[in-house]
Design a protein around this motif. Sequence first.
Motif, PDB file in Angstrom:
ATOM      1  N   LEU A 255      31.556  43.651  31.537  1.00  0.00           N
ATOM      2  CA  LEU A 255      30.868  44.941  31.519  1.00  0.00           C
ATOM      3  C   LEU A 255      31.781  46.017  30.934  1.00  0.00           C
ATOM      4  N   PRO A 256      31.212  47.122  30.445  1.00  0.00           N
ATOM      5  CA  PRO A 256      32.050  48.194  29.908  1.00  0.00           C
ATOM      6  C   PRO A 256      33.048  48.750  30.917  1.00  0.00           C
ATOM      7  N   ASP A 257      32.719  48.666  32.210  1.00  0.00           N
ATOM      8  CA  ASP A 257      33.628  49.193  33.230  1.00  0.00           C
ATOM      9  C   ASP A 257      34.681  48.180  33.674  1.00  0.00           C
ATOM     10  N   ASP A 258      34.652  46.988  33.119  1.00  0.00           N
ATOM     11  CA  ASP A 258      35.623  45.969  33.512  1.00  0.00           C
ATOM     12  C   ASP A 258      37.013  46.306  32.973  1.00  0.00           C
ATOM     13  N   VAL A 259      38.021  45.825  33.699  1.00  0.00           N
ATOM     14  CA  VAL A 259      39.415  45.923  33.271  1.00  0.00           C
ATOM     15  C   VAL A 259      39.944  44.498  33.201  1.00  0.00           C
ATOM     16  N   ILE A 260      40.330  44.079  32.013  1.00  0.00           N
ATOM     17  CA  ILE A 260      40.726  42.694  31.760  1.00  0.00           C
ATOM     18  C   ILE A 260      42.239  42.604  31.669  1.00  0.00           C
ATOM     19  N   ALA A 284      35.362  47.319  27.099  1.00  0.00           N
ATOM     20  CA  ALA A 284      36.123  47.248  28.348  1.00  0.00           C
ATOM     21  C   ALA A 284      37.576  47.651  28.101  1.00  0.00           C
ATOM     22  N   ALA A 285      38.349  47.802  29.179  1.00  0.00           N
ATOM     23  CA  ALA A 285      39.766  48.137  29.081  1.00  0.00           C
ATOM     24  C   ALA A 285      40.595  46.864  29.239  1.00  0.00           C
ATOM     25  N   ILE A 286      41.719  46.811  28.539  1.00  0.00           N
ATOM     26  CA  ILE A 286      42.600  45.645  28.582  1.00  0.00           C
ATOM     27  C   ILE A 286      43.993  46.094  29.006  1.00  0.00           C
ATOM     28  N   ILE A 287      44.560  45.378  29.982  1.00  0.00           N
ATOM     29  CA  ILE A 287      45.943  45.613  30.412  1.00  0.00           C
ATOM     30  C   ILE A 287      46.846  44.727  29.570  1.00  0.00           C
ATOM     31  N   LEU A 288      47.834  45.321  28.905  1.00  0.00           N
ATOM     32  CA  LEU A 288      48.753  44.540  28.085  1.00  0.00           C
ATOM     33  C   LEU A 288      50.085  44.343  28.807  1.00  0.00           C
ATOM     34  N   LEU A 289      50.609  43.140  28.708  1.00  0.00           N
ATOM     35  CA  LEU A 289      51.922  42.801  29.250  1.00  0.00           C
ATOM     36  C   LEU A 289      52.642  41.972  28.195  1.00  0.00           C
ATOM     37  N   PRO A 290      53.754  42.471  27.622  1.00  0.00           N
ATOM     38  CA  PRO A 290      54.402  41.787  26.504  1.00  0.00           C
ATOM     39  C   PRO A 290      54.841  40.361  26.807  1.00  0.00           C
ATOM     40  N   LYS A 291      55.360  40.148  28.002  1.00  0.00           N
ATOM     41  CA  LYS A 291      55.796  38.805  28.390  1.00  0.00           C
ATOM     42  C   LYS A 291      55.302  38.539  29.800  1.00  0.00           C
ATOM     43  N   PHE A 292      54.583  37.453  29.984  1.00  0.00           N
ATOM     44  CA  PHE A 292      53.963  37.201  31.280  1.00  0.00           C
ATOM     45  C   PHE A 292      54.998  36.994  32.372  1.00  0.00           C
ATOM     46  N   MET A 301      47.722  44.520  37.754  1.00  0.00           N
ATOM     47  CA  MET A 301      46.307  44.310  38.064  1.00  0.00           C
ATOM     48  C   MET A 301      45.881  45.149  39.262  1.00  0.00           C
ATOM     49  N   VAL A 302      46.778  45.312  40.217  1.00  0.00           N
ATOM     50  CA  VAL A 302      46.471  46.167  41.368  1.00  0.00           C
ATOM     51  C   VAL A 302      46.432  47.633  40.934  1.00  0.00           C
ATOM     52  N   LEU A 303      47.430  48.047  40.135  1.00  0.00           N
ATOM     53  CA  LEU A 303      47.523  49.433  39.683  1.00  0.00           C
ATOM     54  C   LEU A 303      46.282  49.863  38.901  1.00  0.00           C
ATOM     55  N   HIS A 304      45.847  49.008  37.965  1.00  0.00           N
ATOM     56  CA  HIS A 304      44.731  49.371  37.092  1.00  0.00           C
ATOM     57  C   HIS A 304      43.403  48.793  37.569  1.00  0.00           C
ATOM     58  N   ARG A 305      43.415  48.183  38.743  1.00  0.00           N
ATOM     59  CA  ARG A 305      42.202  47.643  39.366  1.00  0.00           C
ATOM     60  C   ARG A 305      41.489  46.655  38.432  1.00  0.00           C
ATOM     61  N   PRO A 332      40.933  43.828  42.531  1.00  0.00           N
ATOM     62  CA  PRO A 332      39.515  43.574  42.828  1.00  0.00           C
ATOM     63  C   PRO A 332      38.855  42.680  41.774  1.00  0.00           C
ATOM     64  N   LEU A 333      39.387  41.488  41.584  1.00  0.00           N
ATOM     65  CA  LEU A 333      38.867  40.592  40.548  1.00  0.00           C
ATOM     66  C   LEU A 333      37.427  40.171  40.857  1.00  0.00           C
ATOM     67  N   ARG A 334      36.581  40.225  39.838  1.00  0.00           N
ATOM     68  CA  ARG A 334      35.210  39.711  39.962  1.00  0.00           C
ATOM     69  C   ARG A 334      35.183  38.216  39.629  1.00  0.00           C
ATOM     70  N   PHE A 335      35.966  37.824  38.620  1.00  0.00           N
ATOM     71  CA  PHE A 335      36.041  36.418  38.245  1.00  0.00           C
ATOM     72  C   PHE A 335      37.260  36.200  37.363  1.00  0.00           C
ATOM     73  N   ALA A 336      37.551  34.927  37.094  1.00  0.00           N
ATOM     74  CA  ALA A 336      38.675  34.565  36.244  1.00  0.00           C
ATOM     75  C   ALA A 336      38.234  33.475  35.274  1.00  0.00           C
ATOM     76  N   VAL A 337      38.937  33.375  34.153  1.00  0.00           N
ATOM     77  CA  VAL A 337      38.629  32.385  33.126  1.00  0.00           C
ATOM     78  C   VAL A 337      39.893  31.604  32.820  1.00  0.00           C
ATOM     79  N   SER A 338      39.777  30.275  32.776  1.00  0.00           N
ATOM     80  CA  SER A 338      40.926  29.425  32.472  1.00  0.00           C
ATOM     81  C   SER A 338      40.626  28.585  31.246  1.00  0.00           C
TER      82      SER A 338
END
Length: 569
Positions: A255-260, A284-292, A301-305, A332-338
């Motif tokens: 959804l447009p309000d999702d944060v991935i 939607a919004a995407i959280i970037l992390l250069p190195k996992f 994920m907690v900070l940006h919900r 507040p994860l709705r779902f995950a994809v692997s």
Amino acid sequence: MTRHAADPAIDGTGYGMLSVASILAESATRAPDRVALYFRGEALSYGELWSQTRAYAGALRELGIGRGDRVAVLIPNVPDFARVYYAVLALGAIVVPIHLLFKANEIEYVLRDSGADLVVAASSSLAEALPAARDAAVDLVTVLAPPPVVYVPAAKTAANASPATPATIATNAAGSGATPPVAAALGTEPPSIRRLEDLAGAAVPIARHEPVRPMDAATILYTSGTTGTPKGSVGSHLAIVEQVHNSLIDSLDILPDDVIFGGLPLFHTFGQTAVLNTGFRRGAAIILLPKFDAAEAIELMVLHRATVFEGVPTMYIALIEAAAARVEARPPLRFAVSGGAALPVAVLEKFAETFGAEVHEGYGLTETSSTVSVNSRYEKTRPGTVGRPLWGVEVAVAEPEVEGRIELLPDAGAVGEIVVRGYNVFNGYLGRPDASADAVVDGWLRTGDLGTLSADGFITIVDRKKDLIVRNGYNVYPTEVEAVLARHAAVSMVAVFGVPDDVHGQEVHAAVVTRVGETVEPNDLIAFACERMAAYKFPRVVHFVTELPLGPSGKVLKRVLTERFAAAV
């Protein structure tokens, strides 16, 4: 029979246009103030990102980049990846992402093989990218480097010498350390490296993205080279855009309000299509992390919900381990994809229990842009499977030992090679018509994966053909053994592989990473598996390791384990 003259209205050329760049451009037009990216505590809106991208495109245009040109990209998961990726595509040029851990000779190979016209490298990659670009005679510009961008060759920085001025770059893309000096082989004069940021500031931004035809090349993605020389897989604008649309319509209710959470490497097809392009298409919004890093990922994920997590199995395992050591709130994860590799059901269940989010496992390849199938959000998930094929994608099971033609297996549930056809199949391997003909036979893409197809269309991946273990004439599928061992309380990660054996042909070995604070004896794990599977399947040898060797997409490199432990026998 009457032969018809060539006609663009009939032969598929036509006049229709479609560009991956429109994914960002359209979202910026429709929702300019919506957050596109979260990075290092800052939020970047769609309007800002597209404006910056147009400026980057203007700079690249002034460097001579245009339709059909190839631009190699070495940039981590930072906003500049998106700026450069869409800027290149907006010019009708082709993006050639390069693995960030490649050494100079590997980068040079990709530059030469792809026919790259330009390299855009982050400051953190310059030590390897500069000599590669020099040797391949390809122009280079950099991003993320603080001015002035002048490097002192290693020969001038002896142990007792005073620091050179201007200094070598002291910060890299992740902001976590110094960039190594460029190799002395570059010469005695410090090279002058242009910053794309400076060029963009002086350039005239493009007004709109260039039109391209649907089947025109958008990306050249290099395979990992596990079975030989890496090959450039050419993906079309149609395959990428249609993949995004099908995922959003039939598979994942983003959804447009999702944060991935965007921890998947963006140089890989999974991160590009499933995270970047799909997220941006929805706005939607995407959280970037250069190195996992699992602990940092949870914090972000907690900070940006974060509401959606996408990753490979090794990331799921790391997140479970990190969460066990923390008492902080969960996102507040709705779902995950692997995707990327088989996810043991035990890991799937533990993640759902820990984070309260159902995991939807999927399957795909670089050559399928990237997804073939997924457990849809719109029907009951079937753990242990990779779901049904996407709309417009057909999957069948073929006789794996038949070469030169496709012989489909008629029975549901029969184990064979997974073959695929549909809009998502790549254009072919760049400059390798023979390899392309070997990969696509009778219109079907041979995946090299063994699996089954149920009567109602669910796919189960058994293993890679090359990873199959044959012990005493019996087929042993490593993923089946791994799924059993993963249920042991002491096991964090496990990889099962075959080692040549004079008596049995191959022997079943397991490399195990134990959970923090847990200990277990090899014989206990062997007995655990023996109680739960046929005698020819369970591992006879267990190796304890601190980590498993991983490839670019997070897959375990079993060939490395085989080579390592075969040498020790």
